[in-house]
Design an enzyme around this catalytic site. Structure first.
Site, mmCIF file in Angstrom:
data_model
loop_
_atom_site.group_PDB
_atom_site.id
_atom_site.type_symbol
_atom_site.label_atom_id
_atom_site.label_comp_id
_atom_site.label_asym_id
_atom_site.label_seq_id
_atom_site.Cartn_x
_atom_site.Cartn_y
_atom_site.Cartn_z
ATOM 1 N N HIS A 1 38.495 42.904 38.024
ATOM 2 C CA HIS A 1 38.756 44.230 38.584
ATOM 3 C C HIS A 1 40.251 44.550 38.611
ATOM 4 C CE1 HIS A 1 34.611 45.146 39.855
ATOM 5 N NE2 HIS A 1 34.513 43.842 40.106
ATOM 6 N N ASP B 1 35.410 38.482 42.638
ATOM 7 C CA ASP B 1 34.018 38.781 42.294
ATOM 8 C C ASP B 1 33.900 39.234 40.847
ATOM 9 O OD1 ASP B 1 35.477 41.141 43.062
ATOM 10 O OD2 ASP B 1 33.590 42.246 42.981
ATOM 11 N N GLU B 2 32.689 39.176 40.346
ATOM 12 C CA GLU B 2 32.285 39.734 39.058
ATOM 13 C C GLU B 2 33.209 39.356 37.896
ATOM 14 O OE1 GLU B 2 29.549 43.541 40.046
ATOM 15 O OE2 GLU B 2 31.690 43.966 40.049
ATOM 16 N N ILE B 3 33.418 38.056 37.727
ATOM 17 C CA ILE B 3 34.114 37.602 36.522
ATOM 18 C C ILE B 3 33.142 37.745 35.343
ATOM 19 C CG2 ILE B 3 35.215 35.654 35.367
ATOM 20 C CD1 ILE B 3 36.773 36.794 37.738
#
Length: 586
Positions: free
Chosen positions: A277, A345-347
């Site tokens: 992100h 988060d969200e790699i």
């Protein structure tokens, strides 16, 4: 009304005139089917008694809040005292269904509230004592409020303000209560990267949080879409990464939000999400960001981001840490809050795989989880050295694709915030010995149910209504206030595991939200979270109390609106005026 029943007010004696006004504003006879002897306080206190004959008295025009802790040298306590003293005398709230009260002309007006704070210097930190006791005797001209800390005093002052109503203002007497929250962490996460929110919106949100006895404003300030925060050591990030020069938060803006939060008993917990992100960082430092400014879902190959807006910091580039450590150092200077949220988060594997340096590392036997481990090892100790507890999204430990071992996430320094798989992931986190903040997307995501925001999604071209249940939203349907209220965040946990649940946060991701809808998206659904985390969602018999809460939430929403918060309605006014007629058959 026949003319013979009218009263010529101008001919009345002043004392009689005042008494009649008082009776009109405070009195609904107990024979009225719409009257109630329930005092509407939100969130519901842990222990409140209002003894018959359910009396009220006037608030004197000279009403003052007197502190016995003089001098206390706490500017935030002083600000709260002035704020609530003015509010109580000027609000003149008109309940939708006024409480049924008995009027006695022998009751003295309430002249003062005597406030005692035992430890006024206690800081606003996690698990600070927020308890208070409040007593409004029926035959005294003074009420008493006692709290261990300034922050408990603020909660008690809010409760006192909700016990007053009408014009002229009256207040319930014969009231005694003790109150304290069940959970120490009660918050809202607001994303200000996908869409920008002026400072006035942030302040209004914090103000409404204080009204609801919420105490953590989780400010998700940056993301791939924009970097609106001006940092003294890295000004280029906002200069190039913000949507526009007027869509930024200066250090002065941050100080204003933080101080306003302290004045209202709300901690401001910042989040700089990384290494994922971070596409907006590439506008200033393209060399440290992988897959920046690429189409997120290529026709061939791996997906590059969880949503439009690509970019991950490159953990194998030493310059990444030069920039990031400047960012972290500035953040800990701007935000005194002891919790620092570092995201993680969200790699998305496809993004890192586009980078030649990472490709070479993988070809030599390395893994993406090891790449993330290098990132954590280079940042976590630095954040801890700045006297911060580090909060990560649960992905850093629980992701099926890229995660790190628990051995590099020391439990004494790390809190994990859960957002996936409801109760299951909460259980996984606490059973591993980690403290957790619960933000389940199944219950607490305020953006769900409004559809997707990509422009060419064929899911909306469904003539059979297959999409009706989720509205095209990955986390649909819309999370109603009842869904939020009834969520038990410690469900299925042992007593010891439940102690590791710090509390919860609703989350508003803002792909489809900006200033025009902010209040309605947050309130009064977040009021439901506020009560469930403050005093629970069950009555003294252990039964869910959402039916009883409906009437109180209608009233509370009405008061919030009168205070300038654009909370959306939960029922037609007809339901409020006709109690029981809008229930279902059980």
């Amino acid at each position: 009304m026949p003319r013979t029943n009218t009263i010529t007010m101008t001919k009345l004696e002043p004392t009689l005139f005042l008494l009649l006004l008082f009776m009109l504003s405070c009195l609904i006879t107990v024979n009225n089917a719409h009257s109630t002897t329930i005092i509407n306080v939100w969130p519901k206190p842990r222990n409140l008694t209002w003894a018959p004959p359910y009396q009220a008295t006037l608030i004197a025009s000279t009403f003052t809040i007197i502190t016995t802790t003089t001098p206390h040298h706490n500017k935030h306590l002083s600000a709260a005292i002035i704020r609530y003293q003015n509010l109580v005398k000027s609000e003149h709230h008109h309940p939708l269904v006024p409480p049924g009260v008995n009027i006695s002309t022998n009751l003295p007006p309430l002249n003062s509230l005597t406030l005692t704070v035992l430890d006024p210097g206690a800081g606003l930190v996690h698990d600070v004592d927020e308890s208070y006791t409040l007593s409004i005797p029926p035959s005294s001209s003074s009420a008493t409020l006692t709290a261990k800390t300034t922050w408990g005093a603020m909660r008690g002052l809010e409760t006192f303000s909700q016990l007053a109503w009408g014009n002229p203002t009256c207040v319930a007497v014969g009231v005694h209560l003790w109150d304290s929250p069940l959970y120490a962490h009660r918050g809202i996460m607001l994303d200000t990267s996908r869409n920008y929110f002026p400072v006035k919106d942030l302040l209004r949100t914090v103000e409404a949080m204080s009204m609801n006895k919420l105490n953590v404003f989780h400010w998700h300030v940056t993301d791939s879409q924009s970097f609106p925060l001006v940092l003294p050591s890295e000004p280029a990030l906002a200069e190039k990464g913000a949507y526009a020069s007027h869509m930024v938060y200066s250090p002065e803006d941050v100080k204003r939000v933080v101080e306003f939060g302290l004045d209202h008993g709300v901690r401001v917990m910042p989040e700089i999400d990384s290494p994922g992100h971070t596409g907006s960082w590439a506008l200033a430092y393209p060399e440290i960001v992988a897959c920046a400014n690429m189409f997120w879902w290529p026709a061939e190959g791996d997906i590059l981001a969880a949503e439009p807006g690509t970019g991950h910091l490159n953990p194998l580039n030493p310059k990444t840490y030069q920039v990031l450590k400047n960012v972290i150092r500035d953040m800990t200077t701007l935000f005194p809050e002891p919790f620092y949220h570092s995201g993680a988060d969200e790699i998305v594997p496809g993004c890192w795989k586009t980078d030649p340096t990472i490709q070479k590392y993988l070809s030599n036997g390395g893994t993406l989880s090891q790449v993330l481990e290098k990132f954590i090892n280079n940042t976590l100790p630095f954040i801890v050295s700045l006297n911060r507890t580090v909060v990560y999204w649960e992905d850093v430990l629980l992701s099926e694709t890229v995660h790190v071992p628990s051995t590099i996430l020391p439990k004494e320094h790390v809190v994990l915030q859960t957002w996936n798989n409801g109760h299951n992931n909460t259980k996984r986190i606490v059973s591993s010995g980690y403290r957790t903040i619960v933000s389940s997307s199944d219950f607490y995501y305020l953006d769900c149910g409004h559809g997707d925001f990509v422009g060419n999604n064929s899911i909306y071209d469904q003539q059979n209504g297959d999409n009706k249940d989720n509205g095209g939203s990955w986390c649909g349907p819309f999370k109603t206030w009842q869904t939020i209220y009834n969520y038990d965040i410690a469900y299925g946990l042992s007593e010891e595991e439940a102690k590791l649940v710090l509390g919860g946060e609703v989350a508003l991701w803002t792909e489809q939200a900006d200033s025009t809808v902010l209040d309605g998206r947050i309130w009064p659904r977040t009021s439901a979270l506020a009560e469930s985390l403050w005093s629970g969602n069950r009555d003294e018999k252990g039964m869910k109390r959402y039916a009883e809460a409906t009437d109180r939430l209608n009233e509370w929403r009405s008061r919030m609106v009168s205070r300038g918060i654009g909370a959306e309605p939960i029922q037609p006014l007809w339901c409020v005026r006709n109690p029981g007629m809008c229930n279902t058959v059980q």
